[in-house]
Structures are given as C-alpha cells and as structure tokens.
Write a protein that holds these residues in place. Structure first.
Motif, PDB file in Angstrom:
ATOM      1  N   THR A 183     -16.064 -48.963  -6.266  1.00 20.73           N
ATOM      2  CA  THR A 183     -14.790 -49.391  -6.849  1.00 20.73           C
ATOM      3  C   THR A 183     -14.889 -49.384  -8.376  1.00 20.73           C
ATOM      4  N   LYS A 184     -13.741 -49.524  -9.041  1.00 23.45           N
ATOM      5  CA  LYS A 184     -13.734 -49.575 -10.511  1.00 23.45           C
ATOM      6  C   LYS A 184     -14.511 -50.778 -11.026  1.00 23.45           C
ATOM      7  N   ASP A 185     -14.382 -51.899 -10.332  1.00 23.52           N
ATOM      8  CA  ASP A 185     -15.101 -53.099 -10.756  1.00 23.52           C
ATOM      9  C   ASP A 185     -16.612 -52.911 -10.625  1.00 23.52           C
ATOM     10  N   GLN A 186     -17.033 -52.263  -9.543  1.00 22.59           N
ATOM     11  CA  GLN A 186     -18.464 -52.008  -9.364  1.00 22.59           C
ATOM     12  C   GLN A 186     -18.991 -51.074 -10.446  1.00 22.59           C
ATOM     13  N   TRP A 187     -18.215 -50.063 -10.815  1.00 24.98           N
ATOM     14  CA  TRP A 187     -18.636 -49.162 -11.885  1.00 24.98           C
ATOM     15  C   TRP A 187     -18.700 -49.904 -13.223  1.00 24.98           C
ATOM     16  N   LYS A 188     -17.726 -50.772 -13.464  1.00 29.58           N
ATOM     17  CA  LYS A 188     -17.712 -51.541 -14.715  1.00 29.58           C
ATOM     18  C   LYS A 188     -18.962 -52.413 -14.834  1.00 29.58           C
ATOM     19  N   ARG A 189     -19.378 -52.997 -13.718  1.00 29.51           N
ATOM     20  CA  ARG A 189     -20.579 -53.850 -13.731  1.00 29.51           C
ATOM     21  C   ARG A 189     -21.867 -53.034 -13.856  1.00 29.51           C
ATOM     22  N   SER A 190     -21.811 -51.762 -13.440  1.00 25.35           N
ATOM     23  CA  SER A 190     -23.033 -50.964 -13.352  1.00 25.35           C
ATOM     24  C   SER A 190     -23.290 -50.075 -14.558  1.00 25.35           C
ATOM     25  N   LYS A 191     -22.253 -49.653 -15.274  1.00 22.45           N
ATOM     26  CA  LYS A 191     -22.429 -48.584 -16.257  1.00 22.45           C
ATOM     27  C   LYS A 191     -23.405 -48.944 -17.380  1.00 22.45           C
ATOM     28  N   TRP A 192     -23.276 -50.152 -17.923  1.00 24.90           N
ATOM     29  CA  TRP A 192     -24.173 -50.504 -19.028  1.00 24.90           C
ATOM     30  C   TRP A 192     -25.604 -50.752 -18.564  1.00 24.90           C
ATOM     31  N   PRO A 193     -25.826 -51.415 -17.428  1.00 26.26           N
ATOM     32  CA  PRO A 193     -27.206 -51.488 -16.922  1.00 26.26           C
ATOM     33  C   PRO A 193     -27.833 -50.110 -16.699  1.00 26.26           C
ATOM     34  N   GLU A 239     -32.515 -56.798 -16.716  1.00 23.04           N
ATOM     35  CA  GLU A 239     -31.087 -56.979 -16.426  1.00 23.04           C
ATOM     36  C   GLU A 239     -30.795 -58.382 -15.887  1.00 23.04           C
ATOM     37  N   ARG A 240     -31.701 -58.897 -15.082  1.00 27.11           N
ATOM     38  CA  ARG A 240     -31.504 -60.249 -14.552  1.00 27.11           C
ATOM     39  C   ARG A 240     -31.545 -61.286 -15.674  1.00 27.11           C
ATOM     40  N   GLN A 241     -32.410 -61.061 -16.656  1.00 25.08           N
ATOM     41  CA  GLN A 241     -32.527 -62.015 -17.759  1.00 25.08           C
ATOM     42  C   GLN A 241     -31.316 -62.005 -18.677  1.00 25.08           C
ATOM     43  N   ILE A 242     -30.719 -60.820 -18.884  1.00 21.80           N
ATOM     44  CA  ILE A 242     -29.590 -60.741 -19.819  1.00 21.80           C
ATOM     45  C   ILE A 242     -28.239 -60.857 -19.114  1.00 21.80           C
ATOM     46  N   SER A 243     -28.242 -60.910 -17.784  1.00 20.92           N
ATOM     47  CA  SER A 243     -26.992 -60.981 -17.031  1.00 20.92           C
ATOM     48  C   SER A 243     -26.301 -62.330 -17.217  1.00 20.92           C
ATOM     49  N   LYS A 244     -24.956 -62.292 -17.206  1.00 17.87           N
ATOM     50  CA  LYS A 244     -24.184 -63.522 -17.269  1.00 17.87           C
ATOM     51  C   LYS A 244     -24.143 -64.222 -15.907  1.00 17.87           C
ATOM     52  N   LYS A 245     -24.519 -63.479 -14.848  1.00 15.62           N
ATOM     53  CA  LYS A 245     -24.528 -64.048 -13.501  1.00 15.62           C
ATOM     54  C   LYS A 245     -25.879 -63.785 -12.834  1.00 15.62           C
ATOM     55  N   PRO A 246     -26.954 -64.333 -13.395  1.00 14.87           N
ATOM     56  CA  PRO A 246     -28.282 -64.062 -12.824  1.00 14.87           C
ATOM     57  C   PRO A 246     -28.458 -64.604 -11.407  1.00 14.87           C
ATOM     58  N   GLU A 247     -27.629 -65.594 -11.052  1.00 13.92           N
ATOM     59  CA  GLU A 247     -27.761 -66.188  -9.715  1.00 13.92           C
ATOM     60  C   GLU A 247     -27.337 -65.207  -8.616  1.00 13.92           C
ATOM     61  N   GLU A 248     -26.593 -64.151  -8.966  1.00 11.79           N
ATOM     62  CA  GLU A 248     -26.156 -63.167  -7.967  1.00 11.79           C
ATOM     63  C   GLU A 248     -27.238 -62.140  -7.652  1.00 11.79           C
ATOM     64  N   ALA A 253     -26.098 -58.004  -5.898  1.00 17.53           N
ATOM     65  CA  ALA A 253     -25.494 -57.636  -7.179  1.00 17.53           C
ATOM     66  C   ALA A 253     -25.678 -56.136  -7.399  1.00 17.53           C
ATOM     67  N   ILE A 254     -24.586 -55.412  -7.598  1.00 18.81           N
ATOM     68  CA  ILE A 254     -24.686 -53.953  -7.692  1.00 18.81           C
ATOM     69  C   ILE A 254     -25.471 -53.513  -8.919  1.00 18.81           C
ATOM     70  N   GLU A 255     -25.391 -54.289 -10.021  1.00 22.48           N
ATOM     71  CA  GLU A 255     -26.169 -53.924 -11.203  1.00 22.48           C
ATOM     72  C   GLU A 255     -27.669 -54.091 -10.962  1.00 22.48           C
ATOM     73  N   GLY A 256     -28.016 -54.971 -10.024  1.00 24.10           N
ATOM     74  CA  GLY A 256     -29.423 -55.145  -9.669  1.00 24.10           C
ATOM     75  C   GLY A 256     -29.985 -53.959  -8.913  1.00 24.10           C
ATOM     76  N   LEU A 257     -29.124 -53.112  -8.390  1.00 26.76           N
ATOM     77  CA  LEU A 257     -29.545 -51.862  -7.752  1.00 26.76           C
ATOM     78  C   LEU A 257     -29.440 -50.699  -8.723  1.00 26.76           C
ATOM     79  N   ALA A 258     -28.372 -50.682  -9.527  1.00 26.17           N
ATOM     80  CA  ALA A 258     -28.133 -49.558 -10.431  1.00 26.17           C
ATOM     81  C   ALA A 258     -29.220 -49.443 -11.501  1.00 26.17           C
TER      82      ALA A 258
END
Length: 501
Positions: free
Chosen positions: A243-253, A283-292, A297-302
């Motif tokens: 989805t667009k939201d998933q891409w938005k969360r993933s692109k910078w990581p 990415e986990r350290q700089i994330s605003k939602k490290p608890e996810e 968390a899709i960025e945790g895979l990307a």
C-alpha cells in the motif's frame, strides 16, 4: 582516476548479449531457489555449480556466479517470511518482522517489499561500485608483498573478531585452514609438508574440495540430524503488492540501509548477515515506533533486505581490486575465478576493463530481472519449499560428488570430500565459525609467499610492520579488530557499574 563512460557503455553492450543475458537469468533463478532452501546459501550453490563454469568464457562465468550470489540474497527471505526459517545467515533479520507479517495475513506485502528493497539496495550499491572501484584499484597499485601480507592478516583477524563470543573458536578455525593450505610440497624448499607419505597430497588439497566438503556435504549431514523435525506450516502468499502507507514507511529505511550495507560489504569478513543485523538495529533505534519492531513492522523487513543485497555487491570490491574475498561466498568465487584464469587485483581494471564493466553492468540487469522474477513468480517459487528433505539432500550429495570428481578425476578426492564433510559437521555441532577456515585455505598460500618475499629486503620479520604508511595502518587495524570487542565489553561493564543503584 575518472570513470571512462565509453568503457562502461562497451561493458553494457557485452552484458546485453543474448548468451550473457541467459547466464544472468539462469544464475539469478538458481540463486533465488537455493537461497530459499533452509540451511543452504549462495556459497553452497556456487561451490556445487563451479564445475559448470569449466570451459566457459571467463566473463560469462563471473556473471553467472555473481547472479547466483545476489539471487540468493533475494531468495533467502522467502523461507524467512513464510516458514520463519532463514535460507542463510543474511536472511535471519528477515524473520524478525517478515514472519509476523505473514502471520497477520500480509505475506504478499512482505514478499513484495523484500523484492523491492533488494532491488533498490542492489542498484544503489552498483552505483557505489562504479564510483569507488577504480579509485580503490588505483590505490591498490601501491601494495607490495608486505602490504598484501598484512592485508591478509587483517582480513583473517577481522573474520575471527566477528565470531562474537567465540574468538577462540575463530582462531582455531583459522589455524586449521592455514594448516590445510600448507599441505603439499613447499614451493621454495621442495620439502613435503603434512603429506603423510601420500603421493596424492604432494600437490596439496584442492581448496574447492575443502569448500564443497564443508559447505555442501557438511551442511547436508547437519540438516539430516533434524530431518524429521516439523518444518512449520506454510502460509498463504496472498496479494503481491504494498500500500502507499507501507511504501511511505519503507522508502527511507531502504535508502538509508543500502549505503550502510554496501560499506559493510566492502569490509573483509563482514557480509550480508552483519549488514542486515546492523541496519535492523539502526532502524529500530531511530524509529518513532520502536515498539512495533518484531511484531510485523514493514520497515523492519525493508531495511535489512536492502542492506544485505547491497552488501553482496560491496563484497566484490575487495575481491576484484585486491584479490581479497570480502565474504565467505566471495572466497568461493575467488577460488573459481582463479581456476578460470582471471587474476583479481589492481591491474585487472587496466588489463581487462571489458570484463570488469561487463560484470558491473550485469548486476544492474540482474537486479531488475530478479525483482520481476520474485514478484511475478512467487507462487511458483514457494512450491520449492515443499520439496521433501529426504529427496532434496541426496540430490545435493550427488551433485557434490560429481563436482568433486570432475576437478581431477581422482577417486581419492571422495575420501577427502567426506573428511571435510565430517569436519564441517563437527564445526556446526560445536558452533565453530566456518568462514575463518575457508578464507584461511584460500589466502594461506599467498599469505605465506608474500611474507617470505617481504622479509627478503627487511631487517627483520617485525620490520615489515613499519615498511610503509600502509603497513602501519594495516597493523593498527588488525590490532583494533582483535581488541575492539574486549575494549567495548570493558566500557559497557564500566558503564553498568557506574549506574546508580
């Protein structure tokens, strides 16, 4: 030294030749398949398929092996996401959030973002390769015997130091590899060393037998121990897109992790496993939602998928510019390219620029092919995971024995293959790192010869350390790589002791 765009264009045209496109596609597909199989990895795939490259054009052979390598980086995440079983070490980080995504019914999105992240990471790394490879090759021209000897020492020390919590085992593994590399007739004195009065050992043991034995036979033996264990329930793949939201969360990581993975891949002894772990924790350290993180968390895979594919490209820089393998897989490739008559090193860019730039352009093409393959053919590829282990592993053993026999057509090589298979099994059971042994076998002979050459014009063996600024830096890096884990542990312990109680 600037980039010669005419040579790059010529390399692109060669890479686009039908036969080379076929090898890119075949290597990418085979690498993806092997990367998906739990317990196996790119080093095993290349070791098994080395006999295929005999008689091939050197350019095509290098393109094929490279495609297998980064293809395995794409495929490794498949079993991580669907079965929570990483295909190899580089795919371990993909289990952290990829498998939870699959459990939540997002397997399709997880597979899609892993392919997209791998593509972007690989392409960014290829750009880095183009910009840095020639300057590094030019710098490598300043290396003499002393510099090469200390560079190999640093390579081995870095790999040993990366054996976290098992440095002693890493040293033992490295020592075994160096001992294996000394078997046979000494090139300078003519003395037989560690031949046990066997004429077959007078020329030493082919390092390819060591590689195939430890990686292929050893891995199969190890996997046979747990062959009856449940492999986990396969998840439905579902819709293959994000989805667009998933891409938005993933692109910078993805964009952040690619240069990080590339630089880690350039370091001797690092590789995809370390790159993916570092990018994930960053990415986990700089994330605003490290608890996810760890919960899907899709960025945790990307991030780790981008990083490990970039690392596979970066690992070719020390291989091609200095003849030093940057990872266990490139150590296997080094053995193969030497057999094919390719001489990696600083002069490779001057003597055979078409080979180098054809190879680099093939990585652009291969990454584009692989993202199409991994998105469109996911449903078909996943079925390979259903192959019964009791059928799969015997086939791998047959390929290993056929490959070994074609090296010198000597039946005694089967005995050596089994011995190294048992050694590989023992190392796996006892948690000994394998990479130090493999790299020691590959570089051991050259390291010994460069040491002997370097002390000819030196006052003493120790004086080669101060022979040039490069040797001084390499010595300091070697010491730092060995003592850094202890220094870091001391600082952490001191910090904990100073905390208020």
């Amino acid at each position: 030294m600037g980039v010669d765009f005419d040579v790059i264009l010529e390399g692109l045209m060669t890479a686009l030749e039908p036969m080379n496109l076929f090898w890119i596609a075949l290597g990418g597909f085979l690498g993806t398949v092997v990367g998906m199989l739990p317990g196996l990895g790119p080093a095993t795939a290349i070791a098994l398929l080395i006999p295929i490259t005999f008689g091939m054009d050197p350019v095509s052979a290098l393109v094929l092996m490279a495609a297998i390598y980064y293809g395995a980086m794409y495929g490794g995440s498949r079993s991580s996401i669907l079965l929570n079983t990483p295909g190899d070490g580089s795919a371990i980080a993909a289990t952290f959030d990829g498998y939870p995504m699959a459990q939540k019914g997002q397997a399709g999105q997880a597979l899609a973002i892993s392919a997209i992240a791998s593509l972007i990471g690989g392409l960014i790394a290829v750009v880095g390769f183009i910009m840095l490879a020639k300057p590094l090759a030019s710098f490598a021209l300043r290396f003499g015997p002393a510099e090469y000897f200390l560079l190999m020492i640093f390579t081995l020390s870095a790999i040993v130091a990366l054996s976290k919590g098992a440095m002693v085992k890493g040293f033992i593994s490295m020592t075994i590899g160096l001992l294996i590399s000394t078997m046979g007739i000494d090139l300078q004195s003519g003395v037989h060393r560690f031949t046990f009065h066997l004429p077959e050992l007078s020329e030493g043991i082919d390092f390819l037998i060591v590689i195939i034995g430890i990686y292929a036979v050893g891995e199969v033996m190890f996997n046979y121990i747990g062959i009856d264990k449940p492999r986990g329930k396969k998840k439905e793949v579902g819709k293959i897109w994000i989805t667009k939201d998933q891409w938005k969360r993933s692109k910078w990581p993805i964009i952040r992790s690619a240069p990080l993975g590339f630089l880690i891949g350039v370091l001797p002894g690092a590789g995809g496993a370390i790159a993916s772990m570092i990018s994930y924790t960053t990415e986990r350290q700089i994330s605003k939602k490290p608890e996810e993180f760890g919960k899907g968390a899709i960025e945790g895979l990307a991030a780790p998928e981008s990083s490990n594919n970039a690392a596979s490209v970066g690992a070719f820089i020390p291989l091609l510019t200095m003849g030093i393998p940057g990872s266990g897989t490139t150590a296997v490739i080094l053995g193969a390219v030497v057999m094919l008559g390719i001489k990696p090193g600083p002069l490779l860019f001057e003597n055979d620029p078409e080979l180098v730039w054809t190879f680099i352009n093939s990585m652009f093409i291969g990454n584009i092919f692989l993202v199409i393959l991994n998105i469109l053919l996911v449903g078909l590829l996943v079925k390979i995971l259903d192959t019964p282990a009791k059928i799969l592993y015997p086939l791998i053993l047959v390929l290993a024995f056929i490959g070994t026999y074609t090296l010198s057509y000597s039946p005694i090589d089967f005995t050596f293959l089994l011995i190294f298979g048992l050694l590989g099994l023992a190392m796996k059971l006892l948690s000994f790192p394998i990479a130090p042994l493999i790299l020691a076998v590959i570089v051991g002979s050259d390291m010994e010869q460069n040491f002997r050459k370097s002390i000819v014009g030196a006052d003493s063996a120790l004086s080669i350390i101060t022979m040039s600024p490069i040797t001084i830096v390499l010595t300091l890096l070697t010491l730092l790589s060995l003592f850094y884990p202890m220094i870091l542990g001391w600082f952490k312990k001191r910090k904990l002791n100073n905390l208020p109680k």
